[in-house]
Scaffold this active site. Structure first.
Site, short mmCIF file in Angstrom:
data_model
loop_
_atom_site.label_atom_id
_atom_site.label_comp_id
_atom_site.label_asym_id
_atom_site.label_seq_id
_atom_site.Cartn_x
_atom_site.Cartn_y
_atom_site.Cartn_z
N HIS A 47 -4.99 -15.43 8.82
CA HIS A 47 -4.10 -14.30 9.10
C HIS A 47 -4.82 -13.11 9.70
O HIS A 47 -4.31 -12.00 9.66
CB HIS A 47 -3.35 -13.92 7.83
N PRO A 77 0.83 -1.21 0.00
CA PRO A 77 0.00 0.00 0.00
C PRO A 77 0.87 1.26 0.00
O PRO A 77 1.86 1.34 0.71
CB PRO A 77 -0.80 -0.09 1.30
N GLU A 78 0.47 2.22 -0.82
CA GLU A 78 1.17 3.50 -0.83
C GLU A 78 0.31 4.53 -0.08
O GLU A 78 -0.80 4.23 0.37
CB GLU A 78 1.43 3.93 -2.27
N LYS A 119 22.48 16.46 -1.92
CA LYS A 119 22.30 15.03 -2.24
C LYS A 119 22.87 14.69 -3.61
O LYS A 119 22.48 15.25 -4.62
CB LYS A 119 20.81 14.66 -2.20
N ARG A 165 1.90 -11.73 5.47
CA ARG A 165 3.37 -11.74 5.51
C ARG A 165 3.92 -11.15 6.81
O ARG A 165 5.11 -11.29 7.09
CB ARG A 165 3.91 -11.00 4.30
#
Ligand SMILES: [Zn+2]
Length: 280
Positions: free
Chosen positions: A93, A2-3, A155, A112
């Site tokens: 789960h 998921p974002e 950076k 997971r």
């Protein structure tokens, strides 16, 4: 995985069903997720009223009436499942099950187990080890072109890697890194420190736009979630470049003979999708 827009959609869906409600039952079916769960976890949730539900980066913050916050992360495969009453049977789960006073049942299912939950005092939230180093929220008031330029100025990594760095901006994942750079017309390979001035303005604006559009798509998906699986947060969304290798580029749209279509490269072990003509 998921974002940020999916997590925001999960938060809004949870808020619709749980805000203001008391948790009358809490079941914990294992001692750990990614990390050990706090001592007496279920007992500490039972009886609490949910004050509000918010988000920081990809963390879900469920504020409780005793001054503690239930901090959750969905990890790779975590799912929040809502139902009007108890399901016929728990799934293998389903690790944490909360029942609200109106009978709404929330299950946290995570095959997971890269997801996590913790209980944190509201006053100590900003110092929590998972939140302390996070940069500004991309949709918050502290994120804009000058702030992004300042975070990037030393950076030497490619800009794609830099915007995945959670200290630069919080909550950007692999999909929205590609989408934002495409929207901004910046090459993913460009050195991060060269993204200053107008380029930084364009990128900050693009990040806000792609996230806002995806959150709007998630909002439409919320209207049907009860009719389907009760699962919050996953929705159909059309990407401009993500996973579109070899397809025509929606911006050049075949009009530019010099656009080869969407290309895929691998940066830091992860796919980046981009248009070599549009992005410089
Ligand atoms: Zn193109």
């Amino acid at each position: 995985m998921p974002e940020l827009p999916e997590v925001e959609t999960v938060c809004r869906g949870l808020a619709l069903r749980l805000e203001g409600r008391r948790i009358v039952a809490a079941v914990q079916r294992r001692a750990d997720l990614r990390f050990p769960l706090p001592a007496r976890f279920a007992a500490r949730l039972k009886g609490r009223r949910v004050i509000s539900i918010g988000r920081r980066a990809k963390y879900i913050l469920i504020r409780l009436d005793d001054g503690w916050v239930l901090l959750c992360h969905l990890g790779m495969s975590g799912r929040m499942l809502l139902s009007d009453g108890p399901p016929p049977a728990y799934e293998a789960h389903d690790h944490i099950i909360l029942t609200a006073e109106d009978g709404t049942v929330l299950r946290f299912n995570d095959a997971r187990r890269f997801g996590m939950m913790d209980l944190v005092r509201e006053s100590e939230l900003d110092r929590h080890k998972l939140l302390a180093g996070l940069g500004p929220e991309p949709l918050g008031n502290d994120f804009n072109g000058p702030a992004l330029a300042a975070a990037l100025k030393d950076k030497r990594t490619p800009i794609k890697a830099a915007i995945l760095d959670q200290r630069v901006v919080a909550g950007i994942g692999n999909i929205y890194a590609s989408e934002s750079l495409y929207r901004a017309g910046l090459s993913p390979r460009r050195l991060a420190r060269t993204v200053q001035g107008d380029r930084a303005e364009r990128l900050a604006a693009a990040i806000r736009q792609v996230l806002t559009e995806a959150i709007a798509a998630g909002g439409s998906s919320l209207r049907d979630y009860v009719q389907t699986s009760g699962e919050l947060g996953y929705f159909q969304h059309r990407w401009a470049v993500y996973e579109r290798e070899g397809q025509s580029c929606p911006s050049c749209n075949g009009a530019a003979a010099s656009c080869p279509g969407i290309r895929r490269i691998v940066q830091s072990g992860r796919s980046t999708f981009y248009c070599p003509r549009r992005q410089r």
